[in-house]
Design a protein around this motif. Structure first.
Motif, PDB file in Angstrom:
ATOM      1  N   TYR A  95      42.474  30.717  25.600  1.00  9.74           N
ATOM      2  CA  TYR A  95      43.036  31.422  26.748  1.00  9.74           C
ATOM      3  C   TYR A  95      43.086  32.904  26.442  1.00  9.74           C
ATOM      4  CZ  TYR A  95      44.836  26.937  28.460  1.00  9.74           C
ATOM      5  OH  TYR A  95      44.960  25.638  28.917  1.00  9.74           O
ATOM      6  N   VAL A  96      42.932  33.741  27.472  1.00  8.26           N
ATOM      7  CA  VAL A  96      43.045  35.194  27.339  1.00  8.26           C
ATOM      8  C   VAL A  96      43.910  35.684  28.493  1.00  8.26           C
ATOM      9  CG1 VAL A  96      41.785  37.388  27.380  1.00  8.26           C
ATOM     10  CG2 VAL A  96      40.787  35.406  26.229  1.00  8.26           C
ATOM     11  N   PHE A  97      44.834  36.599  28.209  1.00 11.21           N
ATOM     12  CA  PHE A  97      45.656  37.219  29.247  1.00 11.21           C
ATOM     13  C   PHE A  97      45.223  38.666  29.412  1.00 11.21           C
ATOM     14  CE2 PHE A  97      49.367  39.855  30.356  1.00 11.21           C
ATOM     15  CZ  PHE A  97      49.584  39.374  31.631  1.00 11.21           C
ATOM     16  N   VAL A  98      44.994  39.084  30.658  1.00 14.90           N
ATOM     17  CA  VAL A  98      44.608  40.460  30.972  1.00 14.90           C
ATOM     18  C   VAL A  98      45.714  41.069  31.834  1.00 14.90           C
ATOM     19  CG1 VAL A  98      42.870  41.948  32.029  1.00 14.90           C
ATOM     20  CG2 VAL A  98      42.162  39.805  30.933  1.00 14.90           C
ATOM     21  N   PRO A  99      46.417  42.097  31.322  1.00 15.33           N
ATOM     22  CA  PRO A  99      47.490  42.723  32.103  1.00 15.33           C
ATOM     23  C   PRO A  99      46.947  43.488  33.312  1.00 15.33           C
ATOM     24  CG  PRO A  99      47.598  43.372  29.779  1.00 15.33           C
ATOM     25  CD  PRO A  99      46.295  42.663  29.990  1.00 15.33           C
ATOM     26  N   PRO A 100      47.810  43.806  34.280  1.00 15.69           N
ATOM     27  CA  PRO A 100      47.378  44.587  35.439  1.00 15.69           C
ATOM     28  C   PRO A 100      46.726  45.911  35.028  1.00 15.69           C
ATOM     29  CG  PRO A 100      49.592  43.748  35.778  1.00 15.69           C
ATOM     30  CD  PRO A 100      49.227  43.454  34.350  1.00 15.69           C
ATOM     31  N   PHE A 101      45.712  46.309  35.765  1.00 12.89           N
ATOM     32  CA  PHE A 101      45.001  47.582  35.622  1.00 12.89           C
ATOM     33  C   PHE A 101      44.338  47.783  34.249  1.00 12.89           C
ATOM     34  CE2 PHE A 101      48.274  48.331  38.858  1.00 12.89           C
ATOM     35  CZ  PHE A 101      47.473  48.724  39.923  1.00 12.89           C
ATOM     36  N   ALA A 102      44.194  46.740  33.445  1.00 13.18           N
ATOM     37  CA  ALA A 102      43.586  46.874  32.117  1.00 13.18           C
ATOM     38  C   ALA A 102      42.061  46.871  32.235  1.00 13.18           C
ATOM     39  CB  ALA A 102      44.031  45.743  31.199  1.00 13.18           C
ATOM     40  N   PRO A 103      41.401  48.014  31.956  1.00 13.15           N
ATOM     41  CA  PRO A 103      39.936  48.036  31.988  1.00 13.15           C
ATOM     42  C   PRO A 103      39.371  47.105  30.914  1.00 13.15           C
ATOM     43  CG  PRO A 103      40.813  50.264  32.046  1.00 13.15           C
ATOM     44  CD  PRO A 103      41.951  49.345  31.691  1.00 13.15           C
ATOM     45  N   HIS A 104      38.371  46.328  31.275  1.00  6.94           N
ATOM     46  CA  HIS A 104      37.763  45.392  30.330  1.00  6.94           C
ATOM     47  C   HIS A 104      36.393  44.973  30.850  1.00  6.94           C
ATOM     48  CE1 HIS A 104      39.579  42.830  33.390  1.00  6.94           C
ATOM     49  NE2 HIS A 104      38.714  41.890  33.049  1.00  6.94           N
ATOM     50  N   ARG A 105      35.699  44.197  30.026  1.00  9.59           N
ATOM     51  CA  ARG A 105      34.455  43.569  30.455  1.00  9.59           C
ATOM     52  C   ARG A 105      34.294  42.265  29.675  1.00  9.59           C
ATOM     53  NH1 ARG A 105      32.306  47.883  27.489  1.00  9.59           N
ATOM     54  NH2 ARG A 105      31.371  47.191  25.538  1.00  9.59           N
ATOM     55  N   GLU A 106      33.498  41.381  30.256  1.00  8.17           N
ATOM     56  CA  GLU A 106      33.174  40.122  29.593  1.00  8.17           C
ATOM     57  C   GLU A 106      31.732  40.185  29.145  1.00  8.17           C
ATOM     58  OE1 GLU A 106      34.402  40.034  32.833  1.00  8.17           O
ATOM     59  OE2 GLU A 106      36.465  39.496  32.378  1.00  8.17           O
ATOM     60  N   GLU A 107      31.462  39.665  27.969  1.00  9.75           N
ATOM     61  CA  GLU A 107      30.097  39.604  27.447  1.00  9.75           C
ATOM     62  C   GLU A 107      29.802  38.170  27.050  1.00  9.75           C
ATOM     63  OE1 GLU A 107      29.907  42.319  24.156  1.00  9.75           O
ATOM     64  OE2 GLU A 107      30.064  44.078  25.453  1.00  9.75           O
ATOM     65  N   ASN A 108      28.544  37.813  27.135  1.00  9.17           N
ATOM     66  CA  ASN A 108      28.110  36.505  26.666  1.00  9.17           C
ATOM     67  C   ASN A 108      26.916  36.708  25.743  1.00  9.17           C
ATOM     68  OD1 ASN A 108      27.464  33.898  26.168  1.00  9.17           O
ATOM     69  ND2 ASN A 108      26.813  33.399  28.239  1.00  9.17           N
ATOM     70  N   PRO A 109      27.182  36.924  24.454  1.00  7.27           N
ATOM     71  CA  PRO A 109      26.084  37.139  23.516  1.00  7.27           C
ATOM     72  C   PRO A 109      25.337  35.861  23.148  1.00  7.27           C
ATOM     73  CG  PRO A 109      28.172  37.169  22.349  1.00  7.27           C
ATOM     74  CD  PRO A 109      28.489  37.032  23.823  1.00  7.27           C
TER      75      PRO A 109
END
Length: 139
Positions: A95-109
């Motif tokens: 599981y991953v939690f992402v807080p409000p307005f947190a810039p991020h990206r997902e990668e699939n290597p």
């Protein structure tokens, strides 16, 4: 039985998910539970597919809190902290939690598609695409 105090349950079958939601390059988001699909007012839920060897664009989900459950693949979640890029490498069951307005990206290597289930504290799938992970500068 549904009445004025008790709403009816909604069943959304896998084949009924819709892609009519905010999208980010490199990903396909499918909406299952939302204000549009079942009339929810406080939660959005769906799944995201990230093809092998790709990544999403940098983005955030506005004021919504986001919880992610990894179904398959080994996606990597990337965000900025103290001027450095931080990478969270996951596997099925994480599981991953992402807080409000947190810039991020997902990668699939990896060599297989990554699939995650997403729940947000907003009735709609908010996606704000960004030029980079750091506010005010690209990259």
């Amino acid at each position: 039985m549904a009445d004025e105090w008790h709403g009816a349950l909604h069943h959304v079958r896998a084949g009924q998910l819709t892609g009519q939601t905010g999208q980010t390059a490199g990903m396909t988001r499918l909406e299952a539970v939302s204000g549009k699909t079942v009339g929810s007012s406080k939660i959005w839920m769906g799944q995201t597919h990230v093809a092998p060897g790709t990544s999403s664009g940098d983005h955030h989900h506005g004021e919504a809190e986001t919880a992610i459950y990894v179904v398959s693949g080994r996606p990597v979640f990337v965000f900025a902290e103290a001027g450095s890029e931080v990478r969270i490498e996951t596997e099925p069951g994480d599981y991953v939690f992402v807080p409000p307005f947190a810039p991020h990206r997902e990668e699939n290597p990896g060599a297989e598609e990554a699939v995650v289930v997403i729940a947000r504290s907003s009735q709609e799938g908010i996606v704000v695409n960004l030029p980079g992970l750091w506010p005010g500068r690209a990259g």
